[in-house]
Design a protein around this motif. Structure first.
Motif, PDB file in Angstrom:
ATOM      1  N   ARG A   1      -4.988  -2.271  -5.875  1.00  0.00           N
ATOM      2  CA  ARG A   1      -4.333  -2.230  -7.183  1.00  0.00           C
ATOM      3  C   ARG A   1      -3.461  -0.989  -7.232  1.00  0.00           C
ATOM      4  O   ARG A   1      -3.882   0.092  -6.820  1.00  0.00           O
ATOM      5  N   GLU A   2      -2.240  -1.171  -7.713  1.00  0.00           N
ATOM      6  CA  GLU A   2      -1.290  -0.069  -7.843  1.00  0.00           C
ATOM      7  C   GLU A   2      -1.174   0.715  -6.540  1.00  0.00           C
ATOM      8  O   GLU A   2      -1.097   1.941  -6.527  1.00  0.00           O
ATOM      9  N   GLY A   3      -1.172  -0.013  -5.436  1.00  0.00           N
ATOM     10  CA  GLY A   3      -0.933   0.589  -4.145  1.00  0.00           C
ATOM     11  C   GLY A   3      -2.106   1.272  -3.486  1.00  0.00           C
ATOM     12  O   GLY A   3      -1.969   1.827  -2.392  1.00  0.00           O
ATOM     13  N   ARG A   4      -3.295   1.232  -4.109  1.00  0.00           N
ATOM     14  CA  ARG A   4      -4.458   1.948  -3.565  1.00  0.00           C
ATOM     15  C   ARG A   4      -5.637   1.001  -3.374  1.00  0.00           C
ATOM     16  O   ARG A   4      -5.769  -0.011  -4.078  1.00  0.00           O
ATOM     17  N   LEU A   5      -6.495   1.348  -2.438  1.00  0.00           N
ATOM     18  CA  LEU A   5      -7.734   0.600  -2.241  1.00  0.00           C
ATOM     19  C   LEU A   5      -8.554   0.647  -3.522  1.00  0.00           C
ATOM     20  O   LEU A   5      -8.846   1.728  -4.044  1.00  0.00           O
ATOM     21  N   SER A   6      -8.918  -0.536  -4.038  1.00  0.00           N
ATOM     22  CA  SER A   6      -9.585  -0.573  -5.337  1.00  0.00           C
ATOM     23  C   SER A   6     -10.959  -1.217  -5.301  1.00  0.00           C
ATOM     24  O   SER A   6     -11.761  -1.012  -6.217  1.00  0.00           O
TER      25      SER A   6
ATOM     26  N   THR B   1      -7.365  -3.003  14.506  1.00  0.00           N
ATOM     27  CA  THR B   1      -6.798  -4.223  13.922  1.00  0.00           C
ATOM     28  C   THR B   1      -5.821  -3.940  12.795  1.00  0.00           C
ATOM     29  O   THR B   1      -4.991  -4.790  12.473  1.00  0.00           O
ATOM     30  N   ALA B   2      -5.907  -2.758  12.168  1.00  0.00           N
ATOM     31  CA  ALA B   2      -5.110  -2.524  10.961  1.00  0.00           C
ATOM     32  C   ALA B   2      -4.345  -1.214  10.943  1.00  0.00           C
ATOM     33  O   ALA B   2      -3.346  -1.104  10.238  1.00  0.00           O
ATOM     34  N   PHE B   3      -4.805  -0.216  11.675  1.00  0.00           N
ATOM     35  CA  PHE B   3      -4.213   1.110  11.570  1.00  0.00           C
ATOM     36  C   PHE B   3      -3.508   1.508  12.862  1.00  0.00           C
ATOM     37  O   PHE B   3      -3.791   0.973  13.939  1.00  0.00           O
ATOM     38  N   SER B   4      -2.613   2.490  12.730  1.00  0.00           N
ATOM     39  CA  SER B   4      -1.931   3.048  13.898  1.00  0.00           C
ATOM     40  C   SER B   4      -1.481   4.461  13.547  1.00  0.00           C
ATOM     41  O   SER B   4      -1.389   4.830  12.372  1.00  0.00           O
ATOM     42  N   GLY B   5      -1.205   5.244  14.586  1.00  0.00           N
ATOM     43  CA  GLY B   5      -0.677   6.573  14.362  1.00  0.00           C
ATOM     44  C   GLY B   5      -1.538   7.407  13.439  1.00  0.00           C
ATOM     45  O   GLY B   5      -2.748   7.533  13.615  1.00  0.00           O
ATOM     46  N   ALA B   6      -0.894   7.985  12.407  1.00  0.00           N
ATOM     47  CA  ALA B   6      -1.580   8.901  11.494  1.00  0.00           C
ATOM     48  C   ALA B   6      -2.700   8.210  10.727  1.00  0.00           C
ATOM     49  O   ALA B   6      -3.745   8.816  10.465  1.00  0.00           O
ATOM     50  N   SER B   7      -2.508   6.941  10.343  1.00  0.00           N
ATOM     51  CA  SER B   7      -3.562   6.257   9.584  1.00  0.00           C
ATOM     52  C   SER B   7      -4.783   5.999  10.469  1.00  0.00           C
ATOM     53  O   SER B   7      -5.923   6.113  10.012  1.00  0.00           O
ATOM     54  N   ARG B   8      -4.566   5.703  11.740  1.00  0.00           N
ATOM     55  CA  ARG B   8      -5.707   5.517  12.648  1.00  0.00           C
ATOM     56  C   ARG B   8      -6.460   6.825  12.829  1.00  0.00           C
ATOM     57  O   ARG B   8      -7.690   6.865  12.788  1.00  0.00           O
ATOM     58  N   ARG B   9      -5.710   7.903  13.037  1.00  0.00           N
ATOM     59  CA  ARG B   9      -6.375   9.200  13.200  1.00  0.00           C
ATOM     60  C   ARG B   9      -7.155   9.585  11.952  1.00  0.00           C
ATOM     61  O   ARG B   9      -8.246  10.159  12.028  1.00  0.00           O
ATOM     62  N   ALA B  10      -6.599   9.272  10.776  1.00  0.00           N
ATOM     63  CA  ALA B  10      -7.291   9.586   9.529  1.00  0.00           C
ATOM     64  C   ALA B  10      -8.585   8.794   9.413  1.00  0.00           C
ATOM     65  O   ALA B  10      -9.630   9.337   9.014  1.00  0.00           O
TER      66      ALA B  10
ATOM     67  N   ALA C   1      -6.568   4.548   4.623  1.00  0.00           N
ATOM     68  CA  ALA C   1      -7.511   4.634   5.739  1.00  0.00           C
ATOM     69  C   ALA C   1      -8.633   5.613   5.427  1.00  0.00           C
ATOM     70  O   ALA C   1      -9.807   5.351   5.730  1.00  0.00           O
ATOM     71  N   GLU C   2      -8.298   6.739   4.822  1.00  0.00           N
ATOM     72  CA  GLU C   2      -9.310   7.742   4.481  1.00  0.00           C
ATOM     73  C   GLU C   2     -10.288   7.205   3.453  1.00  0.00           C
ATOM     74  O   GLU C   2     -11.509   7.410   3.569  1.00  0.00           O
ATOM     75  N   GLU C   3      -9.776   6.507   2.440  1.00  0.00           N
ATOM     76  CA  GLU C   3     -10.655   5.998   1.387  1.00  0.00           C
ATOM     77  C   GLU C   3     -11.551   4.878   1.898  1.00  0.00           C
ATOM     78  O   GLU C   3     -12.715   4.776   1.489  1.00  0.00           O
ATOM     79  N   LEU C   4     -11.017   4.047   2.797  1.00  0.00           N
ATOM     80  CA  LEU C   4     -11.862   3.008   3.388  1.00  0.00           C
ATOM     81  C   LEU C   4     -12.965   3.633   4.237  1.00  0.00           C
ATOM     82  O   LEU C   4     -14.133   3.248   4.140  1.00  0.00           O
ATOM     83  N   ALA C   5     -12.596   4.603   5.065  1.00  0.00           N
ATOM     84  CA  ALA C   5     -13.600   5.256   5.900  1.00  0.00           C
ATOM     85  C   ALA C   5     -14.658   5.947   5.055  1.00  0.00           C
ATOM     86  O   ALA C   5     -15.862   5.889   5.371  1.00  0.00           O
ATOM     87  N   ALA C   6     -14.249   6.600   3.966  1.00  0.00           N
ATOM     88  CA  ALA C   6     -15.206   7.268   3.083  1.00  0.00           C
ATOM     89  C   ALA C   6     -16.162   6.260   2.454  1.00  0.00           C
ATOM     90  O   ALA C   6     -17.365   6.538   2.292  1.00  0.00           O
ATOM     91  N   PHE C   7     -15.655   5.081   2.100  1.00  0.00           N
ATOM     92  CA  PHE C   7     -16.517   4.022   1.567  1.00  0.00           C
ATOM     93  C   PHE C   7     -17.556   3.612   2.604  1.00  0.00           C
ATOM     94  O   PHE C   7     -18.748   3.484   2.288  1.00  0.00           O
TER      95      PHE C   7
ATOM     96  N   ILE D   1       0.862  -1.188   0.000  1.00  0.00           N
ATOM     97  CA  ILE D   1       0.000   0.000   0.000  1.00  0.00           C
ATOM     98  C   ILE D   1       0.891   1.228   0.000  1.00  0.00           C
ATOM     99  O   ILE D   1       1.751   1.387   0.876  1.00  0.00           O
ATOM    100  N   ASP D   2       0.691   2.089  -0.974  1.00  0.00           N
ATOM    101  CA  ASP D   2       1.575   3.245  -1.146  1.00  0.00           C
ATOM    102  C   ASP D   2       1.467   4.243   0.000  1.00  0.00           C
ATOM    103  O   ASP D   2       2.461   4.815   0.425  1.00  0.00           O
ATOM    104  N   ASP D   3       0.260   4.482   0.483  1.00  0.00           N
ATOM    105  CA  ASP D   3       0.033   5.526   1.477  1.00  0.00           C
ATOM    106  C   ASP D   3      -1.039   5.029   2.444  1.00  0.00           C
ATOM    107  O   ASP D   3      -2.227   5.010   2.107  1.00  0.00           O
ATOM    108  N   GLU D   4      -0.630   4.620   3.654  1.00  0.00           N
ATOM    109  CA  GLU D   4      -1.581   4.068   4.617  1.00  0.00           C
ATOM    110  C   GLU D   4      -2.622   5.099   5.052  1.00  0.00           C
ATOM    111  O   GLU D   4      -3.768   4.749   5.328  1.00  0.00           O
ATOM    112  N   VAL D   5      -2.237   6.370   5.125  1.00  0.00           N
ATOM    113  CA  VAL D   5      -3.195   7.399   5.520  1.00  0.00           C
ATOM    114  C   VAL D   5      -4.287   7.526   4.465  1.00  0.00           C
ATOM    115  O   VAL D   5      -5.475   7.552   4.781  1.00  0.00           O
ATOM    116  N   ARG D   6      -3.886   7.615   3.213  1.00  0.00           N
ATOM    117  CA  ARG D   6      -4.882   7.702   2.138  1.00  0.00           C
ATOM    118  C   ARG D   6      -5.750   6.443   2.109  1.00  0.00           C
ATOM    119  O   ARG D   6      -6.976   6.529   1.901  1.00  0.00           O
TER     120      ARG D   6
END
Length: 274
Positions: free
Chosen positions: A180-185, A207-216, A94-100, A87-92
């Motif tokens: 796919r290509e490092g992003r939630l697809s 279960t999956a996030f920590s730090g900045a990704s958890r906060r996001a 986390a944000e995209e999963l939460a938005a879904f 995964i290219d960017d764990e914060v992104r």
């Protein structure tokens, strides 16, 4: 067309690739049969309203001498599960999963399936597991950590859901997220989806996030403190079950989840977790 098993094959269902463009999904036991009709009825309703692809129903099959249960046929979705894909960017991510998940819970829930056997009672009050949790707490050997876990559980069961029922996924885990290509697809496996309390969908925070990704994830998912408290209960319940698993990977995940829950308490709350 050639039929190839998909590995790992899943727990509730077994999946097989049919040719290049289709996927066969068969319940692995009688208890999972109710999920078949639910997915066939509701995935076509949910799919067009969500920001990422979900399984697309193509057809289904009836029980036969070779296959004991009704089954589903889906379109194939390219991607690798987030268990193994980089995964290219764990914060992104986390944000995209939460938005879904936010988009999912905003879909009109009228006549949607409430908690029951079909979703392993996800969306019901977490207090349903009270006896199990108290029976499993001794699996935490350290007395201070066991006391922390008991306090987390008390908070979870003391915060009832007073909001209107909404759609939830019910099994948000890296195994059910495609990359796919490092992003939630895509988001797959809606067998535990239903309409009720969305607290069960918060568990990825621990279960999956920590730090900045958890906060996001927390920021974008944007629910009240009572929902997060019930979510901690769901995460604790699952971790206590996994502590006794014969699979070392599940035990390791349980220990990381418990550590995240305890760390959060020490750092002054979910939004302040480092």
């Amino acid at each position: 067309m050639p039929v190839r098993p998909i590995e790992p094959g899943g727990v509730d269902h077994r999946s097989f690739r049919l040719g290049e463009d289709l996927l066969i999904r068969i319940p692995s036991a009688p208890g999972y049969v109710p999920q078949v009709a639910k997915e066939q009825a509701w995935l076509p309703v949910l799919g067009p309203r969500l920001p990422l692809p979900i399984p697309r129903v193509v057809g289904g099959g009836e029980p036969s001498d070779r296959i004991s249960f009704p089954w589903s046929l889906y379109g194939w979705i390219d991607g690798e599960t987030a268990m193994t894909a980089p995964i290219d960017d764990e914060v992104r991510f986390a944000e995209e999963l939460a938005a879904f998940l936010v988009a999912l819970r905003c879909i009109d829930a009228t006549d949607g399936p409430g908690p029951g056997l079909h979703c392993a009672y996800r969306g019901a009050p977490v207090s349903q597991w009270d006896d199990e949790v108290h029976a499993f707490l001794p699996r935490i050997g350290d007395a201070r950590e066991r006391a922390r876990a008991a306090a987390i559980w008390r908070d979870a069961v003391s915060e009832p859901d007073r909001s209107a029922p909404v759609w939830f996924h019910g099994d948000v885990a890296r195994a059910n997220l495609l990359v796919r290509e490092g992003r939630l697809s895509a988001v797959i496996d809606f067998g535990c989806a239903g309409v009720g309390d969305p607290a069960c969908d918060t568990v990825m925070a621990w279960t999956a996030f920590s730090g900045a990704s958890r906060r996001a994830f927390v920021h974008v998912y944007d629910v009240d403190d009572a929902t997060w408290a019930r979510g901690r209960g769901w995460a604790l319940w699952k971790a206590l079950i996994q502590l006794d698993s014969p699979d070392q990977g599940s035990v390791d995940l349980a220990r990381r989840t418990l550590a995240a829950l305890f760390e959060e308490g020490a750092s002054g709350g979910l939004r302040g977790t480092a």
